[in-house]
Design a protein around this motif. Sequence first.
Motif, short mmCIF file in Angstrom:
data_model
loop_
_atom_site.label_atom_id
_atom_site.label_comp_id
_atom_site.label_asym_id
_atom_site.label_seq_id
_atom_site.Cartn_x
_atom_site.Cartn_y
_atom_site.Cartn_z
N ALA A 136 0.82 -1.22 0.00
CA ALA A 136 0.00 0.00 0.00
C ALA A 136 0.85 1.27 0.00
O ALA A 136 0.32 2.36 -0.11
CB ALA A 136 -0.94 -0.01 1.20
N ILE A 150 2.74 2.32 2.54
CA ILE A 150 2.71 2.94 3.86
C ILE A 150 4.05 2.74 4.56
O ILE A 150 4.50 3.57 5.33
CB ILE A 150 1.60 2.28 4.70
N LYS A 210 -0.73 4.89 -5.66
CA LYS A 210 -1.64 4.97 -4.51
C LYS A 210 -3.07 5.24 -4.96
O LYS A 210 -4.03 4.84 -4.29
CB LYS A 210 -1.17 6.04 -3.54
N LEU A 244 -9.62 -0.38 12.82
CA LEU A 244 -10.50 0.70 12.38
C LEU A 244 -9.68 1.97 12.20
O LEU A 244 -8.86 2.31 13.05
CB LEU A 244 -11.58 0.96 13.43
N ALA A 245 -9.88 2.63 11.08
CA ALA A 245 -9.14 3.87 10.83
C ALA A 245 -10.15 4.93 10.42
O ALA A 245 -10.35 5.20 9.24
CB ALA A 245 -8.10 3.65 9.75
N PHE A 255 -13.87 13.46 3.56
CA PHE A 255 -12.46 13.78 3.72
C PHE A 255 -11.58 12.85 2.88
O PHE A 255 -10.72 13.29 2.13
CB PHE A 255 -12.07 13.70 5.20
N HIS A 280 -8.30 11.64 -1.95
CA HIS A 280 -7.93 10.80 -3.08
C HIS A 280 -8.18 11.50 -4.40
O HIS A 280 -8.12 10.88 -5.46
CB HIS A 280 -8.68 9.47 -3.03
N ILE A 312 -6.48 18.69 4.89
CA ILE A 312 -6.04 18.13 6.17
C ILE A 312 -6.20 19.18 7.27
O ILE A 312 -6.70 18.89 8.36
CB ILE A 312 -4.58 17.65 6.06
N LYS A 314 -9.89 19.61 8.11
CA LYS A 314 -10.38 18.47 8.88
C LYS A 314 -9.93 18.56 10.33
O LYS A 314 -10.72 18.35 11.27
CB LYS A 314 -9.89 17.17 8.22
N LEU A 373 -12.23 19.01 13.75
CA LEU A 373 -12.13 18.15 14.93
C LEU A 373 -11.92 18.99 16.19
O LEU A 373 -12.46 18.70 17.25
CB LEU A 373 -10.98 17.16 14.78
N GLU A 404 -3.42 10.55 15.21
CA GLU A 404 -3.86 9.79 14.03
C GLU A 404 -3.21 8.42 14.01
O GLU A 404 -3.79 7.45 13.54
CB GLU A 404 -3.51 10.56 12.76
N ASP A 439 -5.22 6.35 16.40
CA ASP A 439 -6.53 6.00 15.87
C ASP A 439 -6.46 5.22 14.56
O ASP A 439 -7.49 4.88 13.99
CB ASP A 439 -7.35 7.28 15.64
N GLY A 440 -5.26 4.97 14.06
CA GLY A 440 -5.12 4.18 12.84
C GLY A 440 -5.30 4.97 11.56
O GLY A 440 -5.03 4.47 10.47
N THR A 441 -5.78 6.22 11.68
CA THR A 441 -6.06 6.99 10.47
C THR A 441 -4.78 7.44 9.77
O THR A 441 -4.82 7.75 8.58
CB THR A 441 -6.92 8.22 10.80
N ALA A 480 -2.41 5.57 8.88
CA ALA A 480 -2.17 4.60 7.81
C ALA A 480 -2.93 5.03 6.55
O ALA A 480 -2.41 4.94 5.44
CB ALA A 480 -2.62 3.21 8.24
N ARG A 481 -4.15 5.53 6.76
CA ARG A 481 -4.96 5.96 5.60
C ARG A 481 -4.36 7.19 4.94
O ARG A 481 -4.35 7.31 3.72
CB ARG A 481 -6.38 6.28 6.05
N LEU A 482 -3.87 8.13 5.77
CA LEU A 482 -3.25 9.33 5.19
C LEU A 482 -2.02 8.93 4.38
O LEU A 482 -1.77 9.45 3.30
CB LEU A 482 -2.84 10.32 6.29
N LEU A 483 -1.25 7.97 4.92
CA LEU A 483 -0.03 7.55 4.24
C LEU A 483 -0.35 6.80 2.96
O LEU A 483 0.43 6.82 2.00
CB LEU A 483 0.82 6.68 5.17
N ALA A 484 -1.50 6.11 2.95
CA ALA A 484 -1.88 5.34 1.76
C ALA A 484 -2.50 6.24 0.69
O ALA A 484 -2.65 5.82 -0.45
CB ALA A 484 -2.86 4.23 2.14
N ALA A 485 -2.87 7.47 1.06
CA ALA A 485 -3.49 8.38 0.10
C ALA A 485 -2.42 8.97 -0.82
O ALA A 485 -1.26 9.06 -0.44
CB ALA A 485 -4.22 9.49 0.84
N PRO A 499 2.88 3.71 10.19
CA PRO A 499 1.55 3.27 10.59
C PRO A 499 1.52 2.75 12.01
O PRO A 499 2.55 2.37 12.53
CB PRO A 499 1.23 2.15 9.61
#
Lengths: 333, 381
Positions: free
Chosen positions: A73, A75, A98, A108-109, A122, A127, B7, B10, B14, B213, B216-218, B220-225, B381
């Motif tokens: 991915a 990451i 990506k 959960l993220a 968001f 993306h 970002i 967002k 929050l 982040e 909270d695991g998010t 990983a999502r930012l890095l994958a974007a 992550p």
Amino acid sequence: MGTAGLGPLPCVPPPDQTARVPRAEILKCQNLRKTFGDLVAVDDVSFTIEAGETYGLLGPNGAGKTTTISMIAGILERDGGQVLISGRPHGTTSRWGKKQIGYVPQDLALYPDLSARENLRFFARLHGLGRAEARARIDEVLRMIGLTERAKDPVKEYSGGMKRRLNIGVGLLHRPPLLILDEPTAGVDPQSRNAILESVAALAGEGVAVLYTTHYMEEAERLCDRIGIIDLGRIRAEGTRRELVGLVGELDRISLTTGGAQAVPKELETLPEVRKAGSHEGRLEVMVEDARKSLPRVLAAATDAGVVVRAVEVHEPNLESVFLHLTGKALRD
Amino acid sequence: MGALLLITAKDLRLRVRDRSVFLLAIVVPFGLAAIFSLVFNGVDDQARPTFAVADEDRGQIAATFTGQVLGPLERQGVIALRTAGGEREAAAMVGRGDADAAYVVPAGFTRAVLGGHAAELRVIGNVDAPIGSFVARSVAEAFVADVRYVRVALATKGGGTPEEALRVPAPVGIEDFAAERRQLSLAEGFAAGMAVFFLFFTVQFGFSSILDERRDGTLARLLAAPVPRATIVFGKLLGGVVVGVVSMTVLMVAADLLLGAEWGNPLGVGVLLVAGVLAATGVMALVATVATTAEQAGNVQAVVAVLLGVLGGVFIPIQQIGGVFAVLSLVTPHRWFMQGLADLHGDAAPVLAVVPTLALLGFAAVTTGVALLRAGRMLRP
Ligand SMILES: Nc1ncnc2c1ncn2[C@@H]1O[C@H](COP(=O)(O)OP(=O)(O)OP(=O)(O)O)[C@@H](O)[C@H]1O
Ligand SMILES: [Mg+2]
């Protein structure tokens, strides 16, 4: 590779697949490697996934599934090997790659203080979806994951299953040709799990390449076109379910419940019909040519060795047996 | 740029949901500043400071100062006056504690002022009577500003253009033996001190929300974007800067309206304020890079913010203590921010507080730079 019993075992394409048209190769990993200090978490992992194909990484806790996926991915930096997305090299800095990937993390993220719609908005915009495009797609995804009614509520007020569904939904927003799902059904009730598996199958039907990790044998068997069995960072074998089961030969598995930790007794291991034996969670797992024929002798040998047998089960070969055969241990710990 | 603002937006959303930001950024600092200034104003009323005056000049301007500036204050009961024979006697009176501060108008003062040359009005402060010294200085400042005004008016009347008039140097300077040249009023000092002190808590979430982040695991999502990692980091930093600037602006305006503070040229104050926010953001970001969890980061940041605040003189006017503390205070953004406001204070003040602003920008550049170099280890992550 090539060391018998350790490297991925060669698979013969089954006759019923010869009519298959070759499809575009979406993901190709070659010799992926990652170490954390002295620990080799991922060691020489290679596999490919075509469009419309679902590939399962099946392995126990700590096998290296999440680490492998994180490198794919973009990451996590990899220590070796390469990743190609539709033939293009891919890494932590590849923006094009990506965009091709929808990633659903194992944990959960989500932002608990934002609503489902705000979370989706968001990530959709991140993306690169435009405002209007994002709005339309978010409505679609909300319908798919069945959260349209609750879209305005903060995620922290959702049930575990709803969060899981939203977690998957985020990965679908930008219609990625490659979907990576890391144990998406962990902690989900059977009904939701079913719904998730069905949606994944539907996406694959639409031509999405899916990389799916799990330690549930049934999920891998039901969902995946091909499965890689991973343990201690290495892919031990790879192929369709039928091919993998073929690796065990015609072996059956006798499972003796002993009701307590029990090492494999020598008497049992040395029986001529016993191909392999292991012990796990108060059970002795014994691989034999023909369970019906050898069951009396297996039982006798166990009893002679002083093992108290509480129950006996006989299993046809399945992925669990394959895993035991390849690694000498059970899939679930 | 789009992803960066996304970002930031967002993160701000929050923060707004999490109402504690208002408390930390506005309610608490303003409340404390108001309370402090009320308490200290009370002290002022009870203790009427005594000033010694040594008039070695005996000229017209010196008479104006003693008669028209100090005289009315004495009649209103704000101060008490005592006459000293000369500078030495004045200093001795301050030293003995007979006076809280002393004014020395040196010989030749009037001649210098009328001739357009630089002149010096000396204030001798007493370290043990900071409030008295402070009042003495404020009075002298006001007078100096007035005298310059007179000069400017004269220059214009004499045929010069207003531009030329503005270039005329201030003919009277204050030489203060106890402390810095310019100073804020008590209310202003406390308002600014509390604002800059809490600023460090206000901006800290920006960068360290990377750790949130991650928890909270998010992350990983930012890095994958499909977004460069630098964009993620700058988006985070910008969130802190925006909240910092808004909160500081609200506090300064509120202090102006409610506590009667006067901050000087809005441009100079604005530039100083932004520089201060950038410095605070950089320092807090750097501190966050030593932590592995958001909680840890919060704790270390709090310790650093309090230490820097104390050293920087937001609780005790550090310049009154002098010595090592006065020097140490220079390594805090707090001190430079307060110094900048003091420089911008008063009628004769410049538009920009150049040195303090540059000092703050220097803090910002160095700390942010090092934080960025160390940020890589947080982006996992
Ligand atoms: N950041 C890290 N630092 C050190 N070790 C790590 C790190 N991430 C993973 N590991 C180790 O690497 C190995 C593989 O972990 P990984 O998370 O990939 O396993 P997994 O197959 O996803 O397991 P699970 O089914 O429990 O999710 C484990 O031994 C784990 O402890
Ligand atoms: Mg995992």
